[in-house]
Design an enzyme around this catalytic site. Structure first.
Site, PDB file in Angstrom:
ATOM      1  N   ASP A  24       6.272  -7.777  -8.436  1.00 39.60           N
ATOM      2  CA  ASP A  24       5.403  -7.798  -9.617  1.00 39.60           C
ATOM      3  C   ASP A  24       5.463  -9.174 -10.276  1.00 39.60           C
ATOM      4  OD1 ASP A  24       3.976  -7.271 -11.920  1.00 39.60           O
ATOM      5  OD2 ASP A  24       5.644  -6.248 -12.916  1.00 39.60           O
ATOM      6  N   ASN A  26       3.506 -10.195 -12.944  1.00 36.56           N
ATOM      7  CA  ASN A  26       3.071 -10.316 -14.342  1.00 36.56           C
ATOM      8  C   ASN A  26       3.705  -9.304 -15.293  1.00 36.56           C
ATOM      9  OD1 ASN A  26       1.793  -8.055 -13.470  1.00 36.56           O
ATOM     10  ND2 ASN A  26      -0.271  -8.651 -14.124  1.00 36.56           N
ATOM     11  N   ASP A  28       3.818  -6.018 -15.431  1.00 37.84           N
ATOM     12  CA  ASP A  28       3.273  -4.691 -15.770  1.00 37.84           C
ATOM     13  C   ASP A  28       3.942  -3.574 -14.963  1.00 37.84           C
ATOM     14  OD1 ASP A  28       2.178  -4.998 -13.281  1.00 37.84           O
ATOM     15  OD2 ASP A  28       0.088  -4.707 -13.899  1.00 37.84           O
ATOM     16  N   ASP A  32       1.838  -6.943  -7.038  1.00 35.07           N
ATOM     17  CA  ASP A  32       0.462  -7.450  -7.031  1.00 35.07           C
ATOM     18  C   ASP A  32       0.310  -8.602  -6.044  1.00 35.07           C
ATOM     19  OD1 ASP A  32       1.608  -9.686  -8.503  1.00 35.07           O
ATOM     20  OD2 ASP A  32       1.637  -8.311 -10.216  1.00 35.07           O
ATOM     21  N   ASP A 101      -6.020  -3.038   5.390  1.00 33.79           N
ATOM     22  CA  ASP A 101      -5.957  -1.618   5.713  1.00 33.79           C
ATOM     23  C   ASP A 101      -7.327  -1.007   5.415  1.00 33.79           C
ATOM     24  OD1 ASP A 101      -5.104   1.051   6.041  1.00 33.79           O
ATOM     25  OD2 ASP A 101      -3.142   0.587   5.183  1.00 33.79           O
ATOM     26  N   ASP A 202      -6.936   3.363   9.020  1.00 38.50           N
ATOM     27  CA  ASP A 202      -6.339   4.611   8.567  1.00 38.50           C
ATOM     28  C   ASP A 202      -6.953   5.814   9.299  1.00 38.50           C
ATOM     29  OD1 ASP A 202      -4.587   5.681   6.347  1.00 38.50           O
ATOM     30  OD2 ASP A 202      -6.431   6.770   5.851  1.00 38.50           O
ATOM     31  N   GLU A 244      -4.549   4.037  13.263  1.00 40.08           N
ATOM     32  CA  GLU A 244      -3.548   5.084  13.033  1.00 40.08           C
ATOM     33  C   GLU A 244      -4.068   6.368  13.665  1.00 40.08           C
ATOM     34  OE1 GLU A 244      -1.239   7.338   9.349  1.00 40.08           O
ATOM     35  OE2 GLU A 244      -3.383   7.014   9.313  1.00 40.08           O
ATOM     36  N   HIS A 318       5.012   3.287   5.343  1.00 37.97           N
ATOM     37  CA  HIS A 318       4.971   3.788   3.969  1.00 37.97           C
ATOM     38  C   HIS A 318       4.854   5.312   3.887  1.00 37.97           C
ATOM     39  CE1 HIS A 318       0.918   3.816   5.376  1.00 37.97           C
ATOM     40  NE2 HIS A 318       0.511   4.464   4.305  1.00 37.97           N
ATOM     41  N   ASP A 319       4.667   5.978   5.026  1.00 37.63           N
ATOM     42  CA  ASP A 319       4.577   7.443   5.046  1.00 37.63           C
ATOM     43  C   ASP A 319       5.847   8.083   5.601  1.00 37.63           C
ATOM     44  OD1 ASP A 319       1.888   7.421   4.184  1.00 37.63           O
ATOM     45  OD2 ASP A 319       1.117   7.371   6.237  1.00 37.63           O
TER      46      ASP A 319
HETATM   47  O1  TEU Z   1      -1.901   8.822   6.662  1.00 39.40           O
HETATM   48  C1  TEU Z   1      -2.415   9.856   7.429  1.00 39.40           C
HETATM   49  C2  TEU Z   1      -1.645  11.064   7.426  1.00 39.40           C
HETATM   50  O2  TEU Z   1      -1.977  11.933   8.201  1.00 39.40           O
HETATM   51  C3  TEU Z   1      -0.486  11.158   6.489  1.00 39.40           C
HETATM   52  O3  TEU Z   1      -0.919  11.329   5.204  1.00 39.40           O
HETATM   53  C4  TEU Z   1       0.342  12.259   6.861  1.00 39.40           C
HETATM   54  O4  TEU Z   1      -0.325  13.444   6.649  1.00 39.40           O
HETATM   55  C5  TEU Z   1       1.605  12.246   6.071  1.00 39.40           C
HETATM   56  O5  TEU Z   1       1.885  11.017   5.544  1.00 39.40           O
HETATM   57  C6  TEU Z   1       2.757  12.547   6.920  1.00 39.40           C
HETATM   58  O6  TEU Z   1       2.968  13.875   6.865  1.00 39.40           O
HETATM   59  C7  TEU Z   1      -2.771   7.873   6.182  1.00 39.40           C
HETATM   60  C8  TEU Z   1      -2.043   6.940   5.257  1.00 39.40           C
HETATM   61  O7  TEU Z   1      -1.065   6.244   5.984  1.00 39.40           O
HETATM   62  C9  TEU Z   1      -1.487   7.719   4.111  1.00 39.40           C
HETATM   63  O8  TEU Z   1      -0.708   6.943   3.259  1.00 39.40           O
HETATM   64  C10 TEU Z   1      -2.653   8.328   3.369  1.00 39.40           C
HETATM   65  O9  TEU Z   1      -2.187   9.176   2.370  1.00 39.40           O
HETATM   66  C11 TEU Z   1      -3.575   9.122   4.291  1.00 39.40           C
HETATM   67  O10 TEU Z   1      -3.869   8.440   5.500  1.00 39.40           O
HETATM   68  C12 TEU Z   1      -4.892   9.378   3.623  1.00 39.40           C
HETATM   69  O11 TEU Z   1      -5.642   8.198   3.553  1.00 39.40           O
HETATM   70 CA    CA Z   2       1.746  -6.595 -11.636  1.00 38.05          CA
END
Ligand code: TEU
Ligand code: CA
Length: 543
Positions: A24, A26, A28, A32, A101, A202, A244, A318-319
């Site tokens: 971050d 700034n 908040d 960013d 993305d 995605d 993905e 990130h998932d």
């Molecule tokens: O993820 C696809 C997806 O199928 C995941 O949401 C999955 O269901 C879960 O993370 C694991 O169980 C993509 C993105 O990477 C995710 O961050 C998004 O939430 C999703 O698509 C919707 O755009």
């Molecule tokens: Ca920020």
């Protein structure tokens, strides 16, 4: 690959940034674009070739930016288009490309297309989305949202339901409509003109959905749509494109990543990530990892795509949970196991992805439910509480698999808020930032960071890592992950002990006494034995 020239993304490593949790600038409390610019030198030091940026487009942030309301603008929480241009230019100065993305299966319900679409059945944008007529309370079919509940939402003014495979604020686009496809291609070309290095797509396997047959992934138009999109956009540039695809199989991946370039560079497949859940159930229904099966799956992908496609290599994003907590040991052997996992992954053929903080060995968290922010976690908690699950078991699942494990702010130093923000952070930090942070890692020559740096450098130096064929060894072993990469240049033995016990290995004698390229223990140890979470690469040159 033998015939075709090597592509830039075949010996590069791609680093994923989850912008709101990176840095971050700034105060908040939200990471960013200017924050990313400030940390480019850190990434240059690591040696990566590209950054995959999770979505920074204008968005109501119902799903942290995966709900886009304007594909051609930046959300004010992240900055503006001038910041984006600056990021692309500053990254380029450091030989780093920016991979955007693209969320093409759905938009936000606040996207102007959807606002128009809801105005009436004869509105020109109505057909941009997937509608079915019906009666309130009588759903068109049983399709479920990935975030719990039905995939259909009733719009009383229209007497119709719209499809949303994710949250109600993420209506599915209708790819059958050629106008949708044309608008999307225009938008992609606009980003290409800005000089981006590629795209991550995605849930791309869902765009060919056949709604009435309840086929969402791998619909019959999926590959034709991707081929059309690739022709109209990606093929006009020297891009990396990664789709993905939770449904991908080696057979479909050969289409997606066909070396003729007709579709994408590669896909993210998840077969190895789904093994520690009850088959046929949800990710929350845990079982212990069947290790031999895990190796078998990864080896199957290696052999299937050898010279017929290209693999992406990842243990986290990130998932997903933090890899060291998921597959390694986030206590006593955190550093060793983080390095071991990296050795095994980066030793395989494909393009490796590093998720922010993985290079520090960042770990999972355990919070109270009130501290979680992810829509998937919150919806699941509510649904399972209503269904009468024990709260303790729900929390166990969240600790093991919750997406928020990966979304705690990046740990830069041991000061206030780990140096992530001067303000109050949008999401709680992992309390272990006092020990695990970038400042510490940069000061310690034995850190996980410098181990990744070395792996990334080796990929540039040793062609066997890019081109070599992967030959599994010790396939039935319950502790050791082992294989040999074979090329005309060299043979490379890659070993990793996935346990906290000493483990024996059998490797061809040709490797005895040969050069160790990298190892996570200070001394050589004994040929044939691996200490807890020990990993190494041993090379034999052929010329
Ligand atoms: O993820 C696809 C997806 O199928 C995941 O949401 C999955 O269901 C879960 O993370 C694991 O169980 C993509 C993105 O990477 C995710 O961050 C998004 O939430 C999703 O698509 C919707 O755009
Ligand atoms: Ca920020």
């Amino acid at each position: 690959m033998a015939e075709t020239r090597r592509k830039w993304w075949q010996d590069a490593v791609i680093y994923q940034i989850y912008p709101r949790s990176f840095y971050d600038s700034n105060g908040d409390g939200i990471g960013d674009l200017q924050g990313i610019i400030k940390k480019l030198d850190y990434l240059k030091e690591l040696g990566i070739g590209a950054i995959w940026l999770s979505p920074v487009y204008r968005s109501p942030q119902d799903d942290n930016g995966y709900d886009i309301s304007d594909y051609q603008d930046i959300d004010p929480i992240f900055g503006n288009l001038a910041d984006m241009d600056e990021l692309i230019a500053e990254a380029k100065k450091r030989d780093i490309r920016i991979v955007m993305d693209l969320v093409l299966n759905h938009t936000s319900d606040e996207h102007p297309w959807f606002i128009e679409a809801k105005k009436g059945k004869d509105n020109p944008y109505h057909g941009f989305y997937v509608w079915r007529e019906g009666k309130e309370g009588v759903l068109p079919n049983d399709l479920k949202s990935a975030f719990c509940g039905p995939a259909w939402e009733w719009v009383p003014e229209l007497g119709e339901y719209y499809l949303h495979q994710f949250s109600v604020k993420q209506p599915d686009l209708n790819w059958e409509n050629p106008k949708v496809r044309e608008k999307i291609y225009e938008m992609i070309r606009w980003w290409m003109e800005k000089g981006v290095g590629g795209f991550r797509l995605d849930v791309i396997d869902l765009i060919g959905k056949e709604t009435d047959r309840m086929v969402m992934a791998e619909g019959k138009m999926l590959h034709p749509y991707i081929q059309e999109m690739s022709r109209e956009t990606f093929q006009k540039g020297d891009l990396v494109t990664v789709g993905e695809a939770w449904s991908a199989t080696p057979a479909s991946a050969m289409l997606y990543s066909n070396p003729d370039g007709s579709e994408l560079s590669m896909v993210f497949q998840f077969e190895h990530m789904l093994l520690d859940q009850e088959p046929g159930k949800q990710k929350w229904d845990l079982r212990s990892l069947p290790f031999v099966e895990f190796k078998k799956v990864l080896f199957k992908w290696q052999s299937s795509l050898y010279q017929k496609g290209w693999n992406s290599l990842f243990f986290s994003n990130h998932d997903l949970p933090r890899s060291v907590s998921h597959f390694g040991n986030d206590g006593q052997y955190r550093v060793e196991s983080a390095k071991m996992l990296a050795t095994i992954l980066h030793g395989l053929q494909g393009t490796p992805y590093v998720y922010q903080g993985e290079e520090l060995g960042m770990t999972n968290v355990q919070f109270g439910i009130e501290d979680y922010r992810d829509i998937e976690i919150l919806n699941m908690y509510k649904e399972r509480m209503e269904q009468g699950y024990a709260e303790e078991s729900i929390m166990e699942s969240i600790y093991a698999k919750g997406r928020d494990n990966a979304r705690t702010p990046m740990q830069w130093d041991d000061g206030n808020n780990a140096g992530f923000t001067q303000g109050s952070p949008w999401f709680r930090l992992n309390p272990n930032y006092t020990e695990i942070n970038a400042k510490q890692a940069l000061a310690d020559p034995d850190s996980v960071f410098y181990y990744y740096q070395k792996l990334i450098r080796l990929r540039k130096e040793e062609s066997v890592l890019t081109d070599g064929k992967t030959v599994p060894i010790m396939e039935a072993d319950e502790k050791v992950f082992a294989y040999i990469r074979e090329s005309e240049e060299a043979d490379l033995l890659v070993l990793g002990n996935f346990t906290e016990e000493t483990a024996a290995y059998q490797a061809p004698d040709a490797f005895r006494g040969q050069e160790t390229l990298i190892s996570n223990y200070a001394d050589e140890g004994e040929f044939g034995l691996l200490r807890p979470f020990e990993a190494k690469m041993v090379i034999v040159w052929k010329r």
